[in-house]
Enzyme design. Structure first.
Site, PDB file in Angstrom:
ATOM      1  N   TYR A 150     -16.897 -61.972 -30.235  1.00  0.00           N
ATOM      2  CA  TYR A 150     -16.814 -63.033 -31.385  1.00  0.00           C
ATOM      3  C   TYR A 150     -18.050 -63.657 -30.911  1.00  0.00           C
ATOM      4  O   TYR A 150     -19.488 -64.529 -31.034  1.00  0.00           O
ATOM      5  CB  TYR A 150     -16.436 -63.834 -31.670  1.00  0.00           C
ATOM      6  CG  TYR A 150     -16.296 -65.017 -33.544  1.00  0.00           C
ATOM      7  CD1 TYR A 150     -16.140 -64.088 -34.732  1.00  0.00           C
ATOM      8  CD2 TYR A 150     -16.120 -66.399 -33.164  1.00  0.00           C
ATOM      9  CE1 TYR A 150     -17.054 -65.275 -35.598  1.00  0.00           C
ATOM     10  CE2 TYR A 150     -16.402 -66.464 -34.075  1.00  0.00           C
ATOM     11  CZ  TYR A 150     -16.878 -66.659 -35.442  1.00  0.00           C
ATOM     12  OH  TYR A 150     -17.191 -67.424 -36.636  1.00  0.00           O
ATOM     13  N   SER A 192     -21.846 -70.150 -35.681  1.00  0.00           N
ATOM     14  CA  SER A 192     -20.553 -70.855 -35.195  1.00  0.00           C
ATOM     15  C   SER A 192     -20.451 -71.240 -33.704  1.00  0.00           C
ATOM     16  O   SER A 192     -21.519 -71.254 -33.383  1.00  0.00           O
ATOM     17  CB  SER A 192     -19.862 -69.536 -34.458  1.00  0.00           C
ATOM     18  OG  SER A 192     -18.545 -70.295 -33.550  1.00  0.00           O
TER      19      SER A 192
END
Ligand code: NAP
Length: 253
Positions: A156, A143
């Site tokens: 995250y 990501s």
């Protein structure tokens, strides 16, 4: 198009979203696929659909934060299809989205268990098999959060940074032994994860118009592309699907 005929792939987090799309793309290009996730009914349904359409798929219930479960999924590949050539380390979570001062330490750690330990467990479980035959591809789904910082996403961002580090370390250890360890940063993708992000309202990603998200099928195609020789250019790094040249190479534009 991409020739993955005869290859055996394990996709984690295959019950929906990017993992489901990856499994369907891999089958389209000739691979046999084992779908792993916690939602047994969903992966059973997807595997049945693939098999009914003439492909080869098998479902195995698996929580990637449990090493024994990940080993069981790899063994299912070997027992069902005779080996493992591709691992898509896709399973991941972002919830609970929360600023650090409001976050729950136990829930924060659970994200690390899935997004970091899950990726390591996958690498650990496939390494002996891929090393013994001197070939194999591992695609770790990364990501922009691996190198960026966003409010409410500390768990995250930290986990994806660690996953990128595992891509680097995997390449360092296995790159000269015939294994291709790559990362894929897809950009924003129209899945349940983006629905949850929007509902949080917490940072600029939650304010994005859903129309800007790419379809999960694009990511599935990019994963297959990375499993071919084209993936060699991304050994030990994250390939960005925001890159127009990458999109062209995958055949998306
Ligand atoms: P999603 O629709 O929420 O799907 C997540 C998948 O992960 C589900 O299949 C889920 O299945 C599985 N999963 C979660 N925890 C698991 C566990 N402990 N064990 C096994 N499977 C587990 O999200 P997605 O967008 O497809 O996300 C897939 C990957 O892409 C993630 O790694 C995510 O970080 C990454 N990503 C997504 C975006 C985006 O914009 N959507 C952007 C960048 C990166 P079960 O609940 O059935 O276990």
């Amino acid at each position: 198009m991409f020739d993955l005929s005869g290859q055996v792939a394990l996709v984690t987090g295959a019950s929906r979203g990017i993992g489901e799309a990856a499994a369907r793309s891999l089958v389209k290009y000739g691979a046999k696929v084992v779908l792993a996730a916690r939602s047994g009914k969903d992966i059973e349904r997807i595997a049945a659909e693939i098999n009914a359409a003439g492909g080869s798929a098998k479902a195995v219930t698996c929580d990637v934060s449990d090493y024994d479960d990940v080993v069981k999924a790899v063994e299912t590949c070997i027992e069902t299809y005779g080996g493992i050539d591709i691992l898509v380390n896709n399973a991941g979570v972002i919830e609970p989205i929360a600023r650090i001062e409001e976050s729950d330490p136990e829930a924060w750690g659970k994200v690390i268990d899935i997004n970091v330990k899950g990726v390591y467990y996958g690498l650990r479980a496939v390494a002996p098999h891929m090393l013994s035959k001197g070939s194999g591809t591992v695609v770790n789904i990364s990501s922009g959060a691996a190198t960026g910082a966003l409010e409410g996403w500390s768990q995250y961002c930290a986990s994806k940074a660690a996953a990128l580090s595992l891509t680097r370390c995997g390449d360092k250890e296995f790159g000269d032994k015939g294994l291709r360890i790559v990362g894929l940063s897809p950009g924003t993708v129209a899945t349940q994860m983006q629905v949850d992000i929007k509902a949080s309202g917490i940072n600029p990603v939650s304010q994005l118009d859903p129309a800007v998200h790419i379809p999960a099928e694009w990511v599935g195609e990019a994963i297959c592309w990375l499993c071919t020789d084209a993936g060699d250019a991304y050994r030990g790094v994250d390939c960005s699907l925001r890159d127009e040249d990458v999109r062209k190479s995958v055949g998306l534009v």
